[in-house]
Design a protein around this motif. Structure first.
Motif, PDB file in Angstrom:
ATOM      1  N   THR A  35      -0.533   4.458  60.083  1.00  0.00           N
ATOM      2  CA  THR A  35      -1.575   3.778  59.321  1.00  0.00           C
ATOM      3  C   THR A  35      -0.984   2.817  58.291  1.00  0.00           C
ATOM      4  O   THR A  35      -1.600   1.814  57.954  1.00  0.00           O
ATOM      5  N   GLU A  36       0.221   3.112  57.813  1.00  0.00           N
ATOM      6  CA  GLU A  36       0.878   2.183  56.882  1.00  0.00           C
ATOM      7  C   GLU A  36       1.236   0.883  57.596  1.00  0.00           C
ATOM      8  O   GLU A  36       1.048  -0.208  57.054  1.00  0.00           O
ATOM      9  N   LYS A  38      -0.259  -0.379  60.227  1.00  0.00           N
ATOM     10  CA  LYS A  38      -1.501  -1.113  60.506  1.00  0.00           C
ATOM     11  C   LYS A  38      -2.023  -1.810  59.246  1.00  0.00           C
ATOM     12  O   LYS A  38      -2.497  -2.944  59.298  1.00  0.00           O
ATOM     13  N   SER A  39      -1.922  -1.151  58.108  1.00  0.00           N
ATOM     14  CA  SER A  39      -2.355  -1.746  56.853  1.00  0.00           C
ATOM     15  C   SER A  39      -1.463  -2.933  56.488  1.00  0.00           C
ATOM     16  O   SER A  39      -1.951  -3.967  56.015  1.00  0.00           O
ATOM     17  N   ALA A  42      -2.260  -5.970  58.513  1.00  0.00           N
ATOM     18  CA  ALA A  42      -3.464  -6.626  57.998  1.00  0.00           C
ATOM     19  C   ALA A  42      -3.141  -7.456  56.752  1.00  0.00           C
ATOM     20  O   ALA A  42      -4.022  -8.130  56.215  1.00  0.00           O
ATOM     21  N   GLU A  68      -4.817   2.364  51.886  1.00  0.00           N
ATOM     22  CA  GLU A  68      -5.186   3.120  53.082  1.00  0.00           C
ATOM     23  C   GLU A  68      -5.776   2.180  54.126  1.00  0.00           C
ATOM     24  O   GLU A  68      -6.423   1.188  53.797  1.00  0.00           O
ATOM     25  N   TYR A  69      -5.554   2.518  55.387  1.00  0.00           N
ATOM     26  CA  TYR A  69      -6.068   1.726  56.497  1.00  0.00           C
ATOM     27  C   TYR A  69      -7.562   1.988  56.639  1.00  0.00           C
ATOM     28  O   TYR A  69      -8.004   3.139  56.616  1.00  0.00           O
ATOM     29  N   GLN A  71      -9.770   1.772  59.127  1.00  0.00           N
ATOM     30  CA  GLN A  71     -10.259   2.546  60.262  1.00  0.00           C
ATOM     31  C   GLN A  71      -9.538   3.884  60.410  1.00  0.00           C
ATOM     32  O   GLN A  71      -9.755   4.595  61.380  1.00  0.00           O
ATOM     33  N   GLY A  72      -8.670   4.216  59.451  1.00  0.00           N
ATOM     34  CA  GLY A  72      -7.940   5.488  59.530  1.00  0.00           C
ATOM     35  C   GLY A  72      -8.859   6.663  59.253  1.00  0.00           C
ATOM     36  O   GLY A  72      -9.862   6.549  58.557  1.00  0.00           O
ATOM     37  N   ASN A  76      -4.768   9.237  57.572  1.00  0.00           N
ATOM     38  CA  ASN A  76      -4.404   8.184  56.627  1.00  0.00           C
ATOM     39  C   ASN A  76      -3.319   8.646  55.659  1.00  0.00           C
ATOM     40  O   ASN A  76      -3.189   9.842  55.370  1.00  0.00           O
TER      41      ASN A  76
END
Length: 158
Positions: A35-36, A38-39, A42, A68-69, A71-72, A76
């Motif tokens: 998730t890190e 993905k964040s 972004a 935090e992401y 959609q997580g 997360n």
């Protein structure tokens, strides 16, 4: 899907370049959760309060904010956790020696993706005094004025 090429900057610490005199730079990999990553992809991160340190032969990055992401789910991550830095042993020893001299600290300058892998640019830096900061601003302003004068003079000569 095609493999990612080149460098994509996620975050920069412009305040560090103002508050510190940069002595040496290192590029380090980061140990991140899904998730890190993905964040970061972004484009969301903040290096403002971040710092690095060496503990028991391992380098760590602390106080860097990766939100935090969106959609997580329960998987997360916590936004401000310690993250391990991936460096060679001799680089870690150099960083440890530099910091133990006194007056030096490890500051993250930028966070980016290089060929699809998350990297952080670390700097061995020494804090500036208030008059040093004013001197740097004055030098930058003088250089800007000199460049402006040269441009106008070159235009007149054409």
């Amino acid at each position: 899907m095609a493999r990612e090429q080149g460098q994509k900057v996620v975050a920069q610490n412009k305040k560090a370049r103002h508050d510190y005199t940069i002595e040496d730079r290192y590029e380090a990999g980061l140990v991140l959760t899904g998730t890190e990553v993905k964040s970061l992809r972004a484009g969301r991160a903040s290096l403002v309060d971040g710092y690095a340190y060496v503990d028991r032969g391992e380098a760590w990055l602390d106080a860097v904010h990766i939100p935090e992401y969106g959609q997580g789910t329960w998987t997360n991550h916590t936004p401000r956790r310690k993250r391990k830095l991936l460096l060679h042993k001799h680089q870690i020893e150099k960083l440890q020696a530099a910091v133990s001299q006194g007056g030096y600290t490890l500051v993250p300058l930028s966070l980016y993706f290089l060929d699809g892998r998350a990297k952080v640019e670390l700097a061995v830096a020494k804090g500036k005094r208030e008059y040093d900061k004013r001197q740097t601003l004055r030098e930058r302003q003088d250089k800007r004025e000199a460049d402006r004068a040269m441009r106008t003079r070159n235009r007149m000569g054409e």
